[in-house]
Design a protein around this motif. Sequence first.
Motif, PDB file in Angstrom:
ATOM      1  N   VAL A  81       0.839  -1.203   0.000  1.00  0.00           N
ATOM      2  CA  VAL A  81       0.000   0.000   0.000  1.00  0.00           C
ATOM      3  C   VAL A  81       0.871   1.250   0.000  1.00  0.00           C
ATOM      4  N   SER A  82       1.837   1.302   0.905  1.00  0.00           N
ATOM      5  CA  SER A  82       2.632   2.523   1.051  1.00  0.00           C
ATOM      6  C   SER A  82       3.561   2.769  -0.146  1.00  0.00           C
ATOM      7  N   ALA A  83       3.863   1.728  -0.895  1.00  0.00           N
ATOM      8  CA  ALA A  83       4.804   1.875  -2.025  1.00  0.00           C
ATOM      9  C   ALA A  83       4.260   2.770  -3.127  1.00  0.00           C
ATOM     10  N   VAL A  84       2.937   2.932  -3.227  1.00  0.00           N
ATOM     11  CA  VAL A  84       2.358   3.719  -4.327  1.00  0.00           C
ATOM     12  C   VAL A  84       2.093   5.171  -3.942  1.00  0.00           C
ATOM     13  N   PHE A  85       2.378   5.548  -2.695  1.00  0.00           N
ATOM     14  CA  PHE A  85       2.047   6.903  -2.247  1.00  0.00           C
ATOM     15  C   PHE A  85       2.765   7.963  -3.079  1.00  0.00           C
ATOM     16  N   SER A  86       4.042   7.753  -3.340  1.00  0.00           N
ATOM     17  CA  SER A  86       4.789   8.765  -4.101  1.00  0.00           C
ATOM     18  C   SER A  86       4.272   8.876  -5.531  1.00  0.00           C
ATOM     19  N   VAL A 117      -8.376   7.243  -3.682  1.00  0.00           N
ATOM     20  CA  VAL A 117      -7.727   6.451  -2.631  1.00  0.00           C
ATOM     21  C   VAL A 117      -7.964   7.083  -1.264  1.00  0.00           C
ATOM     22  N   ASP A 118      -7.888   8.417  -1.197  1.00  0.00           N
ATOM     23  CA  ASP A 118      -8.124   9.122   0.064  1.00  0.00           C
ATOM     24  C   ASP A 118      -9.529   8.830   0.586  1.00  0.00           C
ATOM     25  N   LEU A 119     -10.521   8.917  -0.287  1.00  0.00           N
ATOM     26  CA  LEU A 119     -11.905   8.668   0.124  1.00  0.00           C
ATOM     27  C   LEU A 119     -12.119   7.191   0.485  1.00  0.00           C
ATOM     28  N   TYR A 120     -11.431   6.311  -0.231  1.00  0.00           N
ATOM     29  CA  TYR A 120     -11.547   4.888   0.084  1.00  0.00           C
ATOM     30  C   TYR A 120     -10.952   4.588   1.459  1.00  0.00           C
ATOM     31  N   PHE A 121      -9.793   5.199   1.738  1.00  0.00           N
ATOM     32  CA  PHE A 121      -9.204   5.088   3.077  1.00  0.00           C
ATOM     33  C   PHE A 121     -10.198   5.577   4.134  1.00  0.00           C
ATOM     34  N   LEU A 122     -10.795   6.703   3.894  1.00  0.00           N
ATOM     35  CA  LEU A 122     -11.705   7.297   4.874  1.00  0.00           C
ATOM     36  C   LEU A 122     -12.872   6.360   5.180  1.00  0.00           C
ATOM     37  N   ASP A 123     -13.447   5.755   4.164  1.00  0.00           N
ATOM     38  CA  ASP A 123     -14.564   4.822   4.379  1.00  0.00           C
ATOM     39  C   ASP A 123     -14.126   3.610   5.201  1.00  0.00           C
ATOM     40  N   LYS A 124     -12.973   3.062   4.875  1.00  0.00           N
ATOM     41  CA  LYS A 124     -12.482   1.882   5.595  1.00  0.00           C
ATOM     42  C   LYS A 124     -12.154   2.217   7.048  1.00  0.00           C
ATOM     43  N   ILE A 125     -11.586   3.399   7.277  1.00  0.00           N
ATOM     44  CA  ILE A 125     -11.209   3.784   8.637  1.00  0.00           C
ATOM     45  C   ILE A 125     -12.443   4.010   9.494  1.00  0.00           C
ATOM     46  N   VAL A 180      -0.021   5.750  11.519  1.00  0.00           N
ATOM     47  CA  VAL A 180       1.278   5.858  10.845  1.00  0.00           C
ATOM     48  C   VAL A 180       1.094   5.881   9.324  1.00  0.00           C
ATOM     49  N   LEU A 181       0.297   4.960   8.809  1.00  0.00           N
ATOM     50  CA  LEU A 181       0.130   4.859   7.354  1.00  0.00           C
ATOM     51  C   LEU A 181      -0.519   6.112   6.772  1.00  0.00           C
ATOM     52  N   ILE A 182      -1.565   6.610   7.410  1.00  0.00           N
ATOM     53  CA  ILE A 182      -2.271   7.777   6.887  1.00  0.00           C
ATOM     54  C   ILE A 182      -1.413   9.038   7.002  1.00  0.00           C
ATOM     55  N   THR A 183      -0.580   9.106   8.019  1.00  0.00           N
ATOM     56  CA  THR A 183       0.326  10.256   8.133  1.00  0.00           C
ATOM     57  C   THR A 183       1.333  10.242   6.994  1.00  0.00           C
ATOM     58  N   ASN A 199      -6.469  14.938   1.849  1.00  0.00           N
ATOM     59  CA  ASN A 199      -6.134  14.831   3.267  1.00  0.00           C
ATOM     60  C   ASN A 199      -7.347  14.580   4.159  1.00  0.00           C
ATOM     61  N   LYS A 200      -8.428  14.089   3.556  1.00  0.00           N
ATOM     62  CA  LYS A 200      -9.651  13.875   4.341  1.00  0.00           C
ATOM     63  C   LYS A 200      -9.469  12.739   5.345  1.00  0.00           C
ATOM     64  N   ALA A 201      -8.860  11.636   4.915  1.00  0.00           N
ATOM     65  CA  ALA A 201      -8.634  10.516   5.838  1.00  0.00           C
ATOM     66  C   ALA A 201      -7.676  10.939   6.949  1.00  0.00           C
ATOM     67  N   PHE A 202      -6.649  11.692   6.580  1.00  0.00           N
ATOM     68  CA  PHE A 202      -5.687  12.165   7.574  1.00  0.00           C
ATOM     69  C   PHE A 202      -6.348  13.122   8.565  1.00  0.00           C
ATOM     70  N   SER A 203      -7.180  14.044   8.060  1.00  0.00           N
ATOM     71  CA  SER A 203      -7.856  15.005   8.942  1.00  0.00           C
ATOM     72  C   SER A 203      -8.774  14.287   9.931  1.00  0.00           C
ATOM     73  N   TYR A 204      -9.421  13.220   9.458  1.00  0.00           N
ATOM     74  CA  TYR A 204     -10.294  12.452  10.351  1.00  0.00           C
ATOM     75  C   TYR A 204      -9.467  11.796  11.457  1.00  0.00           C
ATOM     76  N   CYS A 205      -8.359  11.175  11.090  1.00  0.00           N
ATOM     77  CA  CYS A 205      -7.503  10.510  12.092  1.00  0.00           C
ATOM     78  C   CYS A 205      -6.877  11.520  13.049  1.00  0.00           C
ATOM     79  N   ARG A 206      -6.450  12.643  12.523  1.00  0.00           N
ATOM     80  CA  ARG A 206      -5.858  13.670  13.379  1.00  0.00           C
ATOM     81  C   ARG A 206      -6.881  14.219  14.361  1.00  0.00           C
ATOM     82  N   GLY A 207      -8.129  14.287  13.928  1.00  0.00           N
ATOM     83  CA  GLY A 207      -9.188  14.774  14.804  1.00  0.00           C
ATOM     84  C   GLY A 207      -9.412  13.882  16.014  1.00  0.00           C
ATOM     85  N   LEU A 208      -8.990  12.616  15.933  1.00  0.00           N
ATOM     86  CA  LEU A 208      -9.152  11.676  17.046  1.00  0.00           C
ATOM     87  C   LEU A 208      -7.942  11.667  17.979  1.00  0.00           C
TER      88      LEU A 208
END
Length: 309
Positions: free
Chosen positions: A38-43, A55-63, A80-83, A96-105
């Motif tokens: 998963v992390s290999a494709v971020f760049s 991908v961001d929205l898909y992460f958000l739904d799964k989280i 760690v992964l979302i950061t 950054n929607k998935a990240f913002s959700y995780c940071r909010g917690l």
Amino acid sequence: MALEIESFINDLFNYLDIYKNRQSEFKTEAFLQTYNGVSAVFSTLRQQRDEAVRVDLYFLDKIKATPLADSDLREITIQVLITYFESEADTDGQTNKAFSYCRGLRTVKQDVPFFENYLMPLLLKDRSLMDNFKLNSFFLDEIARYINKFGRPLNPNLTPEEFAAKNSPLKLLELARRRKQMGKDLIADRNSLEFDLKRLGVFDKVSEKNKLIAQYLNQWKYCEKGDFLSKVKSWLSEIGGKIGGAFTSFRYFRLVMTQRKAAYMFYGFIIILFLLLAVYVPSKWRENSQTKFELLQKKASEVPGGSGR
């Protein structure tokens, strides 16, 4: 590519569910390979903005489907992964929607302080990650890599006093960051912080406070524990040296014997020595007697019989 990475994300979250509900079926190596896939494709997603948004929205739904702190592995993995995803794939603020959700917690919003003051203590808790040291090592490495890449610069000239002022999780993180950036043979460098810390006995003291840190220090050969026999030999050698030194001068010997601890150690050594001799001498005597008896039997069997006249 979106479908491919979504498949990897599905697999990753399936492993998180297995870890929580069917621990015996959890495969550490397969989980780590999926995480790395998963992390290999971020760049790559930095240039493919439409796919990055999906991908961001898909992460958000799964989280959102399961509480983030449902297990320690789920919380550490996602945070760690979302950061990393936000830092490496989000170039325009649109992914950054998935990240913002995780940071909010988070109790601490900034990434580096959150990693240092929340995730590191979580990694070092008793029974962390169900005592899976390979998982623990992986995420320690990921946290160290993130801070080295996106956080404050490493101080290569950190002093033993500055190191001692850190709490246990930050001590371990500092050592991990140094190994990642400066190499894994620092303990052999006489000019390194690690060499000084080992010489000063700091690693021994740190390892006494946390079994998991002790496991890291032993694995890195920063705090090697000798076997029982080597410890006994070392102790006897030390005691022998002290006794030999005491006998070099009768006045010094008499002074040593007036010290309660030294007297106890001396008489204790004498008692142990005589106990060992009490076991060794009879055993050796029996062995010697048995050898002579067998030799006598052999000679008797070799004597020719009478002529029979």
